[in-house]
Design a protein around this motif. Structure first.
Motif, PDB file in Angstrom:
ATOM      1  N   MET A  59       0.795  -1.224   0.000  1.00  0.00           N
ATOM      2  CA  MET A  59       0.000   0.000   0.000  1.00  0.00           C
ATOM      3  C   MET A  59       0.833   1.282   0.000  1.00  0.00           C
ATOM      4  N   ASP A  60       2.019   1.228   0.593  1.00  0.00           N
ATOM      5  CA  ASP A  60       2.793   2.447   0.818  1.00  0.00           C
ATOM      6  C   ASP A  60       3.961   2.580  -0.152  1.00  0.00           C
ATOM      7  N   CYS A  61       4.381   3.820  -0.328  1.00  0.00           N
ATOM      8  CA  CYS A  61       5.548   4.151  -1.142  1.00  0.00           C
ATOM      9  C   CYS A  61       6.183   5.374  -0.484  1.00  0.00           C
ATOM     10  N   VAL A  62       7.503   5.393  -0.417  1.00  0.00           N
ATOM     11  CA  VAL A  62       8.209   6.494   0.240  1.00  0.00           C
ATOM     12  C   VAL A  62       9.235   7.078  -0.725  1.00  0.00           C
ATOM     13  N   MET A  63       9.235   8.404  -0.793  1.00  0.00           N
ATOM     14  CA  MET A  63      10.222   9.142  -1.578  1.00  0.00           C
ATOM     15  C   MET A  63      11.223   9.742  -0.584  1.00  0.00           C
ATOM     16  N   CYS A  64      12.506   9.517  -0.829  1.00  0.00           N
ATOM     17  CA  CYS A  64      13.516  10.018   0.096  1.00  0.00           C
ATOM     18  C   CYS A  64      14.784  10.401  -0.659  1.00  0.00           C
ATOM     19  N   CYS A  65      15.688  11.014   0.077  1.00  0.00           N
ATOM     20  CA  CYS A  65      17.017  11.352  -0.445  1.00  0.00           C
ATOM     21  C   CYS A  65      18.018  10.450   0.268  1.00  0.00           C
ATOM     22  N   ASN A  66      19.271  10.722   0.043  1.00  0.00           N
ATOM     23  CA  ASN A  66      20.319   9.963   0.711  1.00  0.00           C
ATOM     24  C   ASN A  66      21.469  10.925   1.004  1.00  0.00           C
ATOM     25  N   THR A  67      21.139  12.047   1.652  1.00  0.00           N
ATOM     26  CA  THR A  67      22.150  13.092   1.842  1.00  0.00           C
ATOM     27  C   THR A  67      22.594  13.251   3.295  1.00  0.00           C
ATOM     28  N   SER A  68      21.976  12.509   4.207  1.00  0.00           N
ATOM     29  CA  SER A  68      22.391  12.566   5.608  1.00  0.00           C
ATOM     30  C   SER A  68      22.482  11.140   6.126  1.00  0.00           C
ATOM     31  N   GLU A  69      23.096  10.996   7.285  1.00  0.00           N
ATOM     32  CA  GLU A  69      23.232   9.665   7.874  1.00  0.00           C
ATOM     33  C   GLU A  69      21.866   9.033   8.123  1.00  0.00           C
ATOM     34  N   MET A  70      20.920   9.830   8.654  1.00  0.00           N
ATOM     35  CA  MET A  70      19.599   9.282   8.922  1.00  0.00           C
ATOM     36  C   MET A  70      18.889   8.898   7.626  1.00  0.00           C
ATOM     37  N   GLU A  71      18.981   9.745   6.602  1.00  0.00           N
ATOM     38  CA  GLU A  71      18.329   9.415   5.322  1.00  0.00           C
ATOM     39  C   GLU A  71      18.919   8.134   4.741  1.00  0.00           C
ATOM     40  N   ASP A  72      20.219   7.955   4.867  1.00  0.00           N
ATOM     41  CA  ASP A  72      20.858   6.734   4.378  1.00  0.00           C
ATOM     42  C   ASP A  72      20.328   5.516   5.134  1.00  0.00           C
ATOM     43  N   GLU A  73      20.220   5.634   6.447  1.00  0.00           N
ATOM     44  CA  GLU A  73      19.706   4.522   7.250  1.00  0.00           C
ATOM     45  C   GLU A  73      18.246   4.219   6.911  1.00  0.00           C
ATOM     46  N   ILE A  74      17.454   5.262   6.734  1.00  0.00           N
ATOM     47  CA  ILE A  74      16.039   5.065   6.389  1.00  0.00           C
ATOM     48  C   ILE A  74      15.916   4.431   5.011  1.00  0.00           C
ATOM     49  N   PHE A  75      16.717   4.910   4.049  1.00  0.00           N
ATOM     50  CA  PHE A  75      16.699   4.338   2.705  1.00  0.00           C
ATOM     51  C   PHE A  75      17.006   2.841   2.766  1.00  0.00           C
ATOM     52  N   LYS A  76      18.041   2.468   3.500  1.00  0.00           N
ATOM     53  CA  LYS A  76      18.397   1.050   3.638  1.00  0.00           C
ATOM     54  C   LYS A  76      17.276   0.260   4.311  1.00  0.00           C
ATOM     55  N   ALA A  77      16.665   0.851   5.349  1.00  0.00           N
ATOM     56  CA  ALA A  77      15.575   0.167   6.049  1.00  0.00           C
ATOM     57  C   ALA A  77      14.373  -0.047   5.130  1.00  0.00           C
ATOM     58  N   LEU A  78      14.050   0.962   4.321  1.00  0.00           N
ATOM     59  CA  LEU A  78      12.941   0.835   3.373  1.00  0.00           C
ATOM     60  C   LEU A  78      13.194  -0.317   2.406  1.00  0.00           C
ATOM     61  N   LEU A  79      14.406  -0.389   1.874  1.00  0.00           N
ATOM     62  CA  LEU A  79      14.730  -1.465   0.938  1.00  0.00           C
ATOM     63  C   LEU A  79      14.721  -2.816   1.648  1.00  0.00           C
ATOM     64  N   TRP A  80      15.260  -2.858   2.847  1.00  0.00           N
ATOM     65  CA  TRP A  80      15.303  -4.099   3.620  1.00  0.00           C
ATOM     66  C   TRP A  80      13.890  -4.617   3.904  1.00  0.00           C
ATOM     67  N   CYS A  81      12.955  -3.695   4.172  1.00  0.00           N
ATOM     68  CA  CYS A  81      11.561  -4.060   4.454  1.00  0.00           C
ATOM     69  C   CYS A  81      10.731  -4.223   3.179  1.00  0.00           C
ATOM     70  N   HIS A  82      11.361  -4.084   2.028  1.00  0.00           N
ATOM     71  CA  HIS A  82      10.704  -4.231   0.721  1.00  0.00           C
ATOM     72  C   HIS A  82       9.579  -3.223   0.502  1.00  0.00           C
ATOM     73  N   ILE A  83       9.757  -2.022   1.046  1.00  0.00           N
ATOM     74  CA  ILE A  83       8.787  -0.952   0.841  1.00  0.00           C
ATOM     75  C   ILE A  83       9.115  -0.263  -0.485  1.00  0.00           C
ATOM     76  N   PRO A  84       8.162  -0.121  -1.387  1.00  0.00           N
ATOM     77  CA  PRO A  84       8.430   0.609  -2.628  1.00  0.00           C
ATOM     78  C   PRO A  84       9.013   1.992  -2.303  1.00  0.00           C
ATOM     79  N   THR A  85      10.127   2.297  -2.940  1.00  0.00           N
ATOM     80  CA  THR A  85      10.899   3.489  -2.589  1.00  0.00           C
ATOM     81  C   THR A  85      11.306   4.250  -3.839  1.00  0.00           C
ATOM     82  N   ILE A  86      11.216   5.563  -3.738  1.00  0.00           N
ATOM     83  CA  ILE A  86      11.718   6.440  -4.783  1.00  0.00           C
ATOM     84  C   ILE A  86      12.879   7.219  -4.176  1.00  0.00           C
TER      85      ILE A  86
END
Length: 142
Positions: A48-75
């Motif tokens: 149901m969900d999709c998340v759009m994010c950047c990868n410019t800070s440590e937290m954004e990098d961690e969130i991006f990895k977590a989204l992919l790890w959880c198989h959440i559709p990500t932009i």
């Protein structure tokens, strides 16, 4: 008026049509926000969900990895320097599974100075359906 344009899309182009959250954070985001934000990531529904994010800070990098790890559709929204980026195994798998779209942006005014991060974030806000709730929750943690 300054703006951004999409110069390349890599991955599942259909994700741009989904309702999507925009995830923004600052380089100065406190560590105490992590729990609330990771709880939010874990609560997302991969169907149901999709998340759009950047990868410019440590937290954004961690969130991006977590989204992919959880198989959440990500932009993932990146700037034109990303084009030569070496994909790691997790990114390659997400691309193969159609759960990732990488959007490469470039400033309309190539020789402009400053405001690039602001313009990228503005582009994301204009193309998202909503900002994630954890920011409201995380603010209460201050």
């Amino acid at each position: 008026m300054l703006s951004m344009k999409v110069i390349k899309e890599i991955g599942n182009h259909q994700l741009i049509e989904h309702d999507k959250y925009a995830f923004f954070t600052s380089h100065k985001a406190p560590m105490k926000w992590y729990d609330a934000i990771f709880d939010w990531v874990e609560s997302l529904d991969r169907d149901m969900d999709c998340v759009m994010c950047c990868n410019t800070s440590e937290m954004e990098d961690e969130i991006f990895k977590a989204l992919l790890w959880c198989h959440i559709p990500t932009i993932l929204v990146v700037m034109d320097e990303f084009v030569n980026y070496n994909y790691d195994e997790v990114i390659e798998k997400a691309l193969r599974n159609n759960s990732l779209l990488i959007i490469v942006l470039k400033r309309d005014e190539e020789h402009g100075a400053g405001q690039t991060a602001y313009l990228r974030n503005l582009w994301m806000a204009e193309n998202a359906s909503a900002a994630p709730l954890p920011f409201q929750q995380a603010r209460k943690l201050r």
